[in-house]
Design an enzyme around this catalytic site. Structure first.
Site, short mmCIF file in Angstrom:
data_model
loop_
_atom_site.label_atom_id
_atom_site.label_comp_id
_atom_site.label_asym_id
_atom_site.label_seq_id
_atom_site.Cartn_x
_atom_site.Cartn_y
_atom_site.Cartn_z
N ASN A 88 -4.80 2.71 -13.40
CA ASN A 88 -4.18 1.35 -12.47
C ASN A 88 -3.32 2.16 -12.79
O ASN A 88 -2.61 3.38 -13.63
CB ASN A 88 -4.47 0.03 -13.75
CG ASN A 88 -3.45 -0.59 -13.01
OD1 ASN A 88 -3.32 -1.04 -12.16
ND2 ASN A 88 -2.67 -1.02 -14.09
N HIS B 53 1.20 0.83 -13.26
CA HIS B 53 1.96 0.33 -13.42
C HIS B 53 3.48 0.29 -13.39
O HIS B 53 3.94 1.43 -14.38
CB HIS B 53 1.18 -0.58 -15.04
CG HIS B 53 2.48 -1.14 -15.62
ND1 HIS B 53 2.11 -3.19 -15.14
CD2 HIS B 53 2.77 -2.04 -16.50
CE1 HIS B 53 2.97 -3.86 -15.79
NE2 HIS B 53 3.91 -2.87 -16.24
N GLY C 48 0.95 -1.33 -0.38
CA GLY C 48 0.20 -0.02 -0.34
C GLY C 48 0.47 1.54 0.11
O GLY C 48 0.57 2.13 0.37
N THR C 49 1.79 1.09 -0.52
CA THR C 49 3.48 2.56 -0.29
C THR C 49 2.19 3.32 -1.45
O THR C 49 2.52 4.88 -1.15
CB THR C 49 4.55 2.62 -0.51
OG1 THR C 49 4.81 1.61 -2.09
CG2 THR C 49 5.03 1.47 0.00
N ASN C 50 1.28 2.89 -2.38
CA ASN C 50 0.64 4.15 -3.71
C ASN C 50 -0.63 5.05 -2.76
O ASN C 50 -0.62 5.67 -3.07
CB ASN C 50 0.75 3.48 -4.93
CG ASN C 50 1.62 3.18 -5.95
OD1 ASN C 50 1.82 4.55 -6.09
ND2 ASN C 50 2.71 2.13 -6.12
N LEU D 37 -10.01 -8.08 -12.90
CA LEU D 37 -11.22 -6.63 -12.83
C LEU D 37 -11.90 -7.55 -13.92
O LEU D 37 -10.94 -8.12 -15.25
CB LEU D 37 -11.23 -5.69 -13.10
CG LEU D 37 -10.84 -5.02 -11.48
CD1 LEU D 37 -10.78 -3.92 -12.13
CD2 LEU D 37 -11.39 -5.16 -10.67
C1 GAR Z 1 3.47 -1.19 -7.27
O1 GAR Z 1 4.76 -1.13 -7.95
C2 GAR Z 1 2.28 -0.90 -8.94
O2 GAR Z 1 3.03 -0.46 -9.58
C3 GAR Z 1 2.97 -2.72 -9.18
O3 GAR Z 1 3.03 -3.67 -7.51
C4 GAR Z 1 3.15 -2.68 -6.64
C5 GAR Z 1 2.33 -2.36 -5.97
O4 GAR Z 1 2.82 -1.54 -4.58
N1 GAR Z 1 1.51 -2.87 -10.17
C6 GAR Z 1 1.27 -3.95 -10.63
O5 GAR Z 1 2.55 -3.98 -10.74
C7 GAR Z 1 0.14 -3.69 -11.20
N2 GAR Z 1 0.46 -4.44 -12.74
P1 GAR Z 1 2.74 -0.70 -3.65
O6 GAR Z 1 1.24 -1.79 -2.36
O7 GAR Z 1 2.83 -0.72 -2.56
O8 GAR Z 1 1.86 0.09 -3.71
#
Ligand code: GAR
Length: 209
Positions: free
Chosen positions: A108, A110, A12-14, A94
């Site tokens: 999203n 990526h 969940g850093t994003n 989804l």
């Molecule tokens: C992030 O790097 C995001 O871009 C990636 O998963 C990570 C989640 O990190 N998403 C994908 O690969 C989607 N195809 P987070 O939970 O720390 O935000």
């Protein structure tokens, strides 16, 4: 006020980057009304609860089909009056039902410069591993609208990050997050909330302020 539903699966850093930008006033007109995780123990849920944001898990494995999973996710969004769905490290797929219900209202993040290192099976560390194996000198992150085909919807924002000779998938992932993801995801949400994203065919035009 724009009600946002954030879909997560992991750390969940994003999600944290979005919360921070709401807290510091950058995302003035936005409110996270719910965080939904596809994994029960996701740390992202704890992050949400620290800010009194409703946080629930809707595990994929509890549903027999994508259609049933979509219905459960739609309900969790509708229960909290969600107007924009943000996939912030959501690693479940989804289906058509969910995507049609929130047409042009799902974005999203990526961790690569789409159309490189994306599509089915490219998630988490894998895009970074593949970028290093290929030997590209630049990678980055992309925010896009979500359509049925994985990582193929209209692109909203991208930011490039240089690769270093001694990068590992882990160091590259960290730099792409810090230098690109945590910046362009909140920026895309801001543009959306200000009504500044216009679809022109498969392209997104950004209106000047
Ligand atoms: C992030 O790097 C995001 O871009 C990636 O998963 C990570 C989640 O990190 N998403 C994908 O690969 C989607 N195809 P987070 O939970 O720390 O935000």
């Amino acid at each position: 006020m724009l009600n946002i539903g954030v879909l997560v699966s992991g750390g969940g850093t994003n999600l944290q980057a979005i919360i921070d930008k709401i807290e510091d006033g950058y995302l003035k007109g936005c409110n996270i009304s719910v965080v939904v995780s596809s994994r029960v123990g996701a740390y992202a849920l704890e992050r949400a609860r620290k800010y009194n944001i409703p946080a629930i898990s809707v595990p994929r494995k509890e549903y027999a089909s994508i259609d049933e999973y979509d219905s459960a996710l739609i309900k969790s969004m509708e229960d909290y009056d969600v107007e924009l769905v943000v996939m912030a490290g959501f690693l479940s797929v989804l289906g058509e039902k969910f995507i049609n219900r929130f047409k042009n209202k799902i974005i999203n993040i990526h961790p690569s410069l789409i159309p490189s290192f994306c599509g089915v099976g490219y998630y988490g560390l894998i895009p970074h591993q593949k970028a290093l194996e290929y030997g590209v000198k630049v990678t980055g992150a992309t925010v896009h609208f979500v359509e049925l085909e994985a990582d193929a919807g209209p692109i909203i924002l991208q930011k490039a990050v240089y690769i270093k000779d001694d990068d590992t998938p882990e160091t590259l992932q960290k730099r792409v997050m810090e230098q690109a993801e945590w910046e362009i995801l909140p920026e895309a949400i801001k543009l959306y909330s200000e009504g500044r994203l216009v679809m022109e065919g498969r392209k997104v035009r950004i209106l000047e302020k």
